[in-house]
Enzyme design. Structure first.
Site, PDB file in Angstrom:
ATOM      1  N   ASP A   1      63.285  67.449  50.315  1.00 38.62           N
ATOM      2  CA  ASP A   1      64.511  67.562  49.520  1.00 38.62           C
ATOM      3  C   ASP A   1      65.168  66.082  49.890  1.00 38.62           C
ATOM      4  OD1 ASP A   1      66.726  68.492  47.773  1.00 38.62           O
ATOM      5  OD2 ASP A   1      67.964  68.654  49.544  1.00 38.62           O
TER       6      ASP A   1
ATOM      7  N   GLY B   1      70.908  62.212  42.950  1.00 32.99           N
ATOM      8  CA  GLY B   1      71.283  62.551  41.602  1.00 32.99           C
ATOM      9  C   GLY B   1      71.694  61.402  41.072  1.00 32.99           C
TER      10      GLY B   1
ATOM     11  N   CYS C   1      63.997  70.367  45.696  1.00 33.63           N
ATOM     12  CA  CYS C   1      65.154  69.104  45.026  1.00 33.63           C
ATOM     13  C   CYS C   1      65.090  69.391  43.714  1.00 33.63           C
ATOM     14  CB  CYS C   1      64.721  67.620  45.737  1.00 33.63           C
ATOM     15  SG  CYS C   1      65.905  66.565  45.049  1.00 33.63           S
TER      16      CYS C   1
ATOM     17  N   CYS D   1      71.109  72.654  41.888  1.00 32.85           N
ATOM     18  CA  CYS D   1      70.857  71.864  42.673  1.00 32.85           C
ATOM     19  C   CYS D   1      70.683  72.619  44.115  1.00 32.85           C
ATOM     20  CB  CYS D   1      72.019  70.671  43.155  1.00 32.85           C
ATOM     21  SG  CYS D   1      71.964  69.577  44.488  1.00 32.85           S
TER      22      CYS D   1
ATOM     23  N   HIS E   1      71.298  71.979  46.980  1.00 31.22           N
ATOM     24  CA  HIS E   1      72.427  71.985  47.962  1.00 31.22           C
ATOM     25  C   HIS E   1      73.281  73.137  47.770  1.00 31.22           C
ATOM     26  CE1 HIS E   1      70.894  67.917  48.987  1.00 31.22           C
ATOM     27  NE2 HIS E   1      71.746  67.925  49.917  1.00 31.22           N
TER      28      HIS E   1
END
Length: 258
Positions: A12, A45, A75, A186, A188
């Site tokens: 990622d 991004g 990712c 995403c 995260h």
């Protein structure tokens, strides 16, 4: 080493993919895992497509050097920008990507918008456009670019006033009864789910693609007869391009390992 005992590589742009690897560990605790987080170059991004492709190939190469039996591009941005090219180049190894869980969101059949939180690049790329073409006609889908959110999480900020204010600002145009489902586009973002529930109603489903990706990983390993047959708990190795012990500690905290 027996092929089945070789590790699974996860990659990622930073610590986000740990949310996916966590699901894979739950599903296949006896597998061995290597995680490469490219926090030195995060966030992806806001980079160009070419930059992301180069970084993705570099990460894949570094995992192949570790003799992995499969690779998960955990990712969304890297999947959008590079997964097809990566699969074309490395045909002999299962390579699994991740996409916003839009299909799953439609199954909730709730009134209101399906809000997709993601990085600007994920929302611009063709893979996302294809998803929109597939589901956009029958559902009210709203793209919500959250460029700064990855930076919060990379700095270990998963709660607090500053993060709440950022999320409130993002969701300001939408009343709770306008929101059907929130899709975390995403890897995260699952780490700030609890904080997000301070901003939107707790009865609004918040979903991500981590479990679906892990199930696909298992299916692909099974298909190639690569599932680990050991009964003992597998090993977990975390590497980060940032090189600091702080990032390794944050990674361990996020995945709850010692």
């Amino acid at each position: 080493m027996d092929k089945k005992n070789r590790p699974i590589g996860f990659f990622d742009s930073g610590v986000g993919g740990l949310s996916v690897m966590k699901e894979a560990i739950r599903l296949m605790p006896n597998e061995n895992y290597i995680y490469f987080g490219d926090s030195k170059n995060a966030p992806y991004g806001v980079k160009t497509v070419e930059e992301v492709r180069t970084l993705t190939f570099n990460a894949v190469e570094s995992l192949l050097e570790k003799n992995v039996k499969a690779i998960v591009v955990a990712c969304n941005t890297a999947t959008s920008a590079a997964i097809d090219l990566v699969r074309s180049k490395y045909e002999n190894i299962p390579i699994i990507g991740i996409e916003p869980a839009l299909k799953l969101a439609t199954k909730y059949n709730r009134k209101g918008n399906i809000i997709i939180m993601a990085t600007p690049m994920t929302l611009k790329e063709n893979k996302f456009k294809s998803l929109m073409e597939k589901y956009g006609e029958n559902y009210d889908i709203v793209s919500l670019p959250c460029a700064k959110l990855v930076e919060f999480i990379e700095h270990g900020i998963l709660s607090g006033e500053e993060l709440e204010e950022y999320l409130k600002e993002k969701f300001k145009p939408y009343k709770n009864n306008d929101i059907g489902v929130v899709v975390l586009g995403c890897t995260h973002y699952p780490f700030i789910k609890e904080t997000l529930y301070k901003v939107i109603d707790k009865d609004i489903p918040i979903i991500d693609g981590g479990l679906g990706t892990s199930q696909e990983l298992r299916r692909r390993l099974e298909e190639k007869n690569l599932l680990n047959t050991e009964e003992k708990q597998g090993s977990i190795t975390i590497i980060n391009s940032n090189g600091s012990e702080k990032m390794i500690e944050l990674s361990k905290k996020l995945i709850e390992i010692s």
